[in-house]
Design a protein around this motif. Sequence first.
Motif, short mmCIF file in Angstrom:
data_model
loop_
_atom_site.label_atom_id
_atom_site.label_comp_id
_atom_site.label_asym_id
_atom_site.label_seq_id
_atom_site.Cartn_x
_atom_site.Cartn_y
_atom_site.Cartn_z
N HIS A 128 0.83 -1.21 0.00
CA HIS A 128 0.00 0.00 0.00
C HIS A 128 0.87 1.26 0.00
N LEU A 129 2.01 1.20 0.68
CA LEU A 129 2.93 2.35 0.70
C LEU A 129 3.44 2.65 -0.70
N GLY A 136 0.48 3.95 -2.84
CA GLY A 136 0.15 5.32 -2.47
C GLY A 136 1.19 6.31 -2.96
N SER A 137 2.45 5.94 -2.91
CA SER A 137 3.51 6.83 -3.39
C SER A 137 3.39 7.08 -4.89
N LEU A 193 0.59 7.01 -6.58
CA LEU A 193 -0.55 7.92 -6.76
C LEU A 193 -0.17 9.37 -6.45
N VAL A 194 0.66 9.56 -5.41
CA VAL A 194 1.11 10.90 -5.05
C VAL A 194 1.93 11.51 -6.19
#
Length: 241
Positions: free
Chosen positions: A41-42, A45-46, A48-49
Amino acid sequence: MLKNRFSKQLISSAFDLMPMVAVVLVFQVLVVRQPIPDALHLIFGSVLVVIGLTLFVLGLEQSLFPLGEGMAYAFARKGSVFWLLLFSFCLGFGTTVAEPALIAISDEAARVAAPEQSAEAAAAQKSYAFGLRLTVALSVGTAIVLGVLRILRGWPLHRLIIGGYCLVIVLTPFAPASIVGVAYDFGGVATSTITVPLVTALGVGLASSIKGRNPMIDGFGLIAFASLMPIIFVLIYGMLS
């Protein structure tokens, strides 16, 4: 061309994000000494950022910056100070009143100031939060108007800023202690991700379109007013309410 710019910005955004990720990983592994929770997930999420930051920067370059500068040039050619000031106020007010950070801080301040115990208390809490939002939005609109007047009249930026903070110092002892910290925080959350690029582009465009103005000297400084005025307005709001 757009595809090439997207690729370059994507790489740039990834490099911009790397120091933050590195700090988190280093402290997680070497200081906290625990495995990284949910690494998948990290990573997701990165990614997506990085994509979101890339799209945001490209959006600023493609729309908000040209729009702000174009509006400034149009108003300068029109020669109407009234419409320019009215647009400046509406720009500051409209982009601030719906700012998510402002809504969150206003709701939290109202919740702490008036803990909900009844329907009347809930209504008072809602009214207090809306009053804070409206006060900050009005202050930012006023700040942009003041910044535009400074560009038009050639007023020294440092004198206005110093005078503003002197007023903050004078008002602080007379304001309720419960509102002082909130007022100072509002100075930071009032300027949103939409307000900053639009206002900056407006200031630079306006300074560029007026003879005798230097865009580097006169075009910037509007955001400083937008950070200062909410403190003054919220302190006064606390004294009156």
